[in-house]
Scaffold this motif. Structure first.
Motif, short mmCIF file in Angstrom:
data_model
loop_
_atom_site.label_atom_id
_atom_site.label_comp_id
_atom_site.label_asym_id
_atom_site.label_seq_id
_atom_site.Cartn_x
_atom_site.Cartn_y
_atom_site.Cartn_z
N THR A 38 14.41 -29.44 -46.22
CA THR A 38 15.33 -30.34 -46.26
C THR A 38 15.52 -30.70 -44.85
N LYS A 39 16.47 -31.62 -44.47
CA LYS A 39 16.48 -32.07 -42.96
C LYS A 39 16.85 -30.96 -42.13
N ALA A 40 17.68 -30.06 -42.55
CA ALA A 40 18.21 -29.06 -41.67
C ALA A 40 16.81 -27.98 -41.17
N GLU A 41 16.10 -27.62 -42.61
CA GLU A 41 14.95 -26.76 -42.29
C GLU A 41 13.96 -27.44 -41.47
N LYS A 42 13.83 -28.65 -41.52
CA LYS A 42 12.54 -29.29 -40.65
C LYS A 42 13.41 -29.29 -39.21
N GLU A 43 14.56 -29.59 -38.73
CA GLU A 43 15.10 -29.53 -37.59
C GLU A 43 14.89 -28.23 -36.94
N GLU A 44 15.27 -27.18 -37.61
CA GLU A 44 15.03 -25.64 -37.27
C GLU A 44 13.44 -25.79 -36.91
N HIS A 45 12.76 -25.93 -37.86
CA HIS A 45 11.22 -25.91 -37.52
C HIS A 45 11.14 -26.37 -36.01
N LEU A 46 11.29 -27.73 -36.03
CA LEU A 46 11.09 -28.50 -34.83
C LEU A 46 11.49 -27.79 -33.54
N GLU A 47 12.61 -27.20 -33.38
CA GLU A 47 13.38 -26.42 -32.51
C GLU A 47 12.51 -25.31 -32.20
N SER A 48 11.86 -24.55 -33.20
CA SER A 48 11.17 -23.23 -33.25
C SER A 48 9.72 -23.61 -32.36
N ILE A 49 9.09 -24.71 -32.89
CA ILE A 49 7.88 -25.22 -32.32
C ILE A 49 8.10 -25.31 -30.73
#
Length: 820
Positions: free
Chosen positions: A356-367
């Motif tokens: 989902t868009k929220a999951e992607k944003e969370e991953h991008l921040e974690s990277i």
């Protein structure tokens, strides 16, 4: 310079306009490339209209220069070439100093030798040289061949004939040329002949060569040689750029022994060597790794990558794993997560379109924050939004399946981080970079003990064959892959199979399905709930289903050789005998190239032949995929086999083509021509003395800066009068002469002399690169002087123009020469 001005009182003192001064950021040395071609000249245009033009003592508004103006303006043509060359440069290059060049060439030669050894003697002759010559006994009537000295002909056959002055009959090879038949003894033919094929589907040459006139063939071969030399030097410069990058070697961690102990299998000898190669790259070198791991599916490439990841992550750096499909990315994620599960401090993440868009944003921040240590995904990982905290390693699986833009992005990583590329069938470009001194390669060709060769059946399609093959696999408790080239047709096959096997669970999988639906289908097939999976080539990489040991590929002619090899590798992952059925609609509908591709696949039945198959693929598809060059042109015209022999010859003798530049101030141009600038032009300039001094300064710097200066001058003040043009030509002449090692130019009567410290081989490369026969044929090298005999003694200004054009053509050879 003051002598150019008529008298001091006419010089205005207005400050020099800053627009004429090029930004220091652009003052880098870019070596000139590619000679001017007449076809190109006709299309040239200046970047913007001039404001005014000098004409009969007056300045008037002027339109952009016309086509005729450009055709007659050598400076504009030269500037266009400099600009064109600058636009083609992938990275900023600098001229090497002598010591650096010596060290660098030695590195490349050592690397090249390692590459040649990896060919296992298949193409290396008794003299140790690389050879692509053809065995005449393998040729068939009608095959096209290349004779190194004569050119392209058609093989007719081998027949016995009695030579002159002998009673003993001898075997001769008969070759048809445009103007007659040639015969040569088989022994001689085996030393001179190459198989001819163009880098596209058209195997037939435009014309056969002539026996009685080899000049056309010699020109064609010379053009090919120059093009190859330019490719080699360009690759060397890119390689040098990478060698100059530095990073501290990774520490040898005791934790690695614990990690490697988790591997449940006994590594094969090739695998062990790959482990050692990668470990040395990471822990003993200061330059970033760029290594290819080439091995068949199931031969243990992933384990090599896992150990590299562990080494990098232990040093608190991030690792990125890039896969061409979400199916393969998901499998990598599962394998890595399972392997690193015992290390709670190491976080693994998957970035995919299934999120989902929220999951992607969370991953991008974690990277970005560095919270994720290992990031797995498809080409989305190369997007601008993905910002890494401390990236240390990039693992690329099946690079050939990425698009051009993704490959270019991957290339940008190679100068700053360690890169490990995994491939079962490396694209020819990767293959030959690995073998010619610009890349390291580790080959895993030994199959694991439990693997058995896949039985391959190549035949026309029939429903009876399909039903029989599937029934056999289902009866022994196995599963089946059924692959088509495109989505259209999947439903039709589904109906046919449901009708034939009503009690069997069958499903469809392709990349256009909803993410959840595709994921569920793949999961059920992996668990054995689905017995027959009908799909596109989305299953080409990644799916490791131990119980699936039959694969049926329909419309096989629409797949590439590497794709088919990968698809076949989906089965045979266990100790069960596996079957691959490659089906085509009608052999009569197949092109020659498709037939050759299928024949190559059928021949490569044994395990571990992905490397050899890639070489065959290159022979079929051509060299266009190696260097990204167009698949036609001068190099293609010599035939692929001769091209590669010329390539290796160029690599082995690259140190012989070195040119030594001389300081700009040491160059003397002894042509007594010092015209005065018209007073009207001087009054029009805002600060003529400053402008002239600036011209001298930029000329001392490099040709790029001089080009920018000249174009800015013309943009602001219009086309210069002839005396100013003479001044600019002398500056260009000194600059170009300095670049190619000429330190003095003078004339005596009808003879022009250029004193230079260059070798005969460098001189030949320079003249071979020239596009004009007029200049080429007039030049000879005698000792330390290049001499040009003119037909008559020219007036000083015409003489300057002749020398300017001649040196510009010599200067265009620089991309084919090593500079220091």
């Amino acid at each position: 310079m003051a002598s150019l001005l008529p008298c001091p009182q006419q010089i205005p003192t207005t400050p020099f306009i800053s627009k004429l001064s090029s930004s220091p950021k652009t003052w880098k040395l870019f070596i000139l490339s590619y000679p001017l071609h007449q076809k190109t000249i006709k299309r040239l245009t200046l970047p913007s209209p001039t404001k005014a033009v000098y004409t009969q003592g007056l300045y008037v508004s002027a339109p952009p220069p016309s086509k005729t103006d450009l055709d007659n303006d050598p400076i504009s043509l030269l500037n266009e070439r400099i600009r064109r060359d600058h636009g083609k440069r992938e990275v900023s290059r600098t001229v090497m100093d002598k010591k650096e060049a010596e060290k660098y060439i030695q590195l490349v030669k050592e690397q090249q030798q390692r590459g040649l050894q990896k060919l296992k003697g298949e193409r290396v002759g008794k003299d140790g040289n690389f050879s692509y010559k053809v065995d005449p006994y393998t040729l068939r009537n009608g095959d096209y061949v290349v004779h190194k000295k004569v050119g392209i002909g058609m093989f007719i056959g081998i027949k016995m004939d009695v030579p002159k002055n002998s009673a003993e009959p001898t075997e001769y090879v008969f070759i048809e040329y445009a103007d007659g038949m040639a015969k040569l003894p088989v022994k001689q033919a085996s030393k001179m002949l190459y198989r001819y094929c163009l880098p596209n589907e058209n195997k037939k040459p435009k014309a056969l060569s002539k026996l009685n006139d080899t000049s056309v063939w010699e020109k064609r071969k010379t053009k090919g040689k120059v093009a190859i030399q330019k490719m080699v030097v360009d690759l060397m410069e890119l390689y040098l750029h990478r060698l100059k990058q530095r990073r501290p070697p990774y520490p040898k961690s005791p934790a690695m022994a614990e990690f490697t102990a988790q591997f449940p299998y006994e590594p094969t000898p090739d695998q062990k060597q790959a482990f050692i190669d990668v470990e040395k790259d990471l822990t003993e070198r200061e330059t970033p790794m760029d290594r290819l791991i080439c091995g068949d599916v199931g031969f243990g490439k992933t384990e090599v990558a896992l150990r590299a990841i562990r080494c990098v992550v232990s040093a608190k750096k991030q690792a990125m794993v890039l896969a061409p499909t979400i199916v393969l990315a998901k499998q990598h994620f599962d394998v890595i997560s399972e392997r690193f599960a015992v290390y709670p401090d190491i976080k693994v993440g998957l970035l995919s379109r299934f999120q989902t868009k929220a999951e992607k944003e969370e991953h991008l921040e974690s990277i970005k924050s560095g919270e994720l240590d290992i990031i797995v995904g498809t080409h989305s990982l190369l997007g601008n939004r993905v910002v890494y905290s401390n990236l240390g390693l990039l693992v690329v699986d099946e690079e050939q399946r990425f698009g051009v833009k993704q490959k270019e992005k991957i290339a940008t990583f190679k100068t700053s981080v360690d890169v490990l590329t995994l491939s079962a069938t490396p694209i020819p470009r990767t293959l030959y970079l690995a073998l010619t001194g610009f890349r390291d390669a580790s080959l895993i060709t030994t199959p694991p003990p439990e693997r058995v060769p896949i039985k391959t059946h190549l035949s026309s399609f029939s429903k009876e064959k399909v039903i029989s093959a599937i029934k056999y696999e289902l009866d022994r408790g196995g599963q089946v892959f059924y692959v088509l080239p495109r989505i259209k047709g999947l439903e039709e096959v589904m109906e046919f199979l449901e009708e034939s096997f009503p009690d069997v669970e069958i499903a469809i999988g392709h990349g256009k399905q909803y993410s959840k639906q595709l994921e569920d289908t793949m999961e059920k097939f992996a668990l054995g709930e689905i017995k027959i999976l009908i799909s596109t080539n989305i299953v080409e990489s990644g799916l490791d289903i131990q119980n699936a040991n039959t694969i049926i590929v329909q419309d096989v002619q629409q797949f590439g050789l590497a794709q088919l090899y990968q698809l076949r590798g989906r089965v045979g992952r266990a100790d069960k005998e596996a079957y691959a059925y490659l089906l085509y609609p009608d052999k009569n509908l197949l092109s020659d190239q498709a037939l050759e591709r299928l024949s190559a696949l059928e021949e490569c039945r044994e395990l571990g032949q992905g490397f050899q198959l890639a070489e065959r693929d290159m022979g079929i598809r051509g060299f266009g995929t190696i260097f990204g060059e167009q698949q036609t042109g001068d190099v293609g015209n010599v035939g692929i086999d001769l091209f590669f022999e010329m390539l290796f010859e160029s690599l082995s003798k690259v140190e012989e083509h070195r040119v030594v530049a001389v300081p700009y101030h040491s160059v003397q141009v002894d042509i007594n021509i010092n015209p005065h600038l018209p007073s009207e032009y001087i009054n029009h300039l805002e600060n003529p003395m400053e402008i002239i001094n600036e011209a001298e300064r930029v000329a001392e710097k490099d040709t790029w800066s001089l080009m920018q200066f000249t174009e800015n001058l013309r943009r602001q003040y219009g086309k210069e009068p002839r005396p100013m043009e003479v001044l600019l030509k002398k500056l260009y002449l000194r600059r170009m002469a300095a670049d190619i090692g000429i330190n003095r130019i003078y004339s005596s009567g009808k003879t022009v002399f250029m004193k230079a410290n260059i070798t005969k081989k460098v001189f030949k490369m320079m003249t071979d690169s020239m596009t004009s026969d007029i200049y080429r044929n007039s030049l000879v090298l005698e000792g330390d002087q290049i001499k040009a005999e003119l037909l008559l003694e020219l007036p000083k200004e015409q003489l300057l123009n002749w020398i300017f054009q001649c040196v510009a053509e010599l200067h265009a050879s620089l991309p084919a020469l090593i500079k220091y």
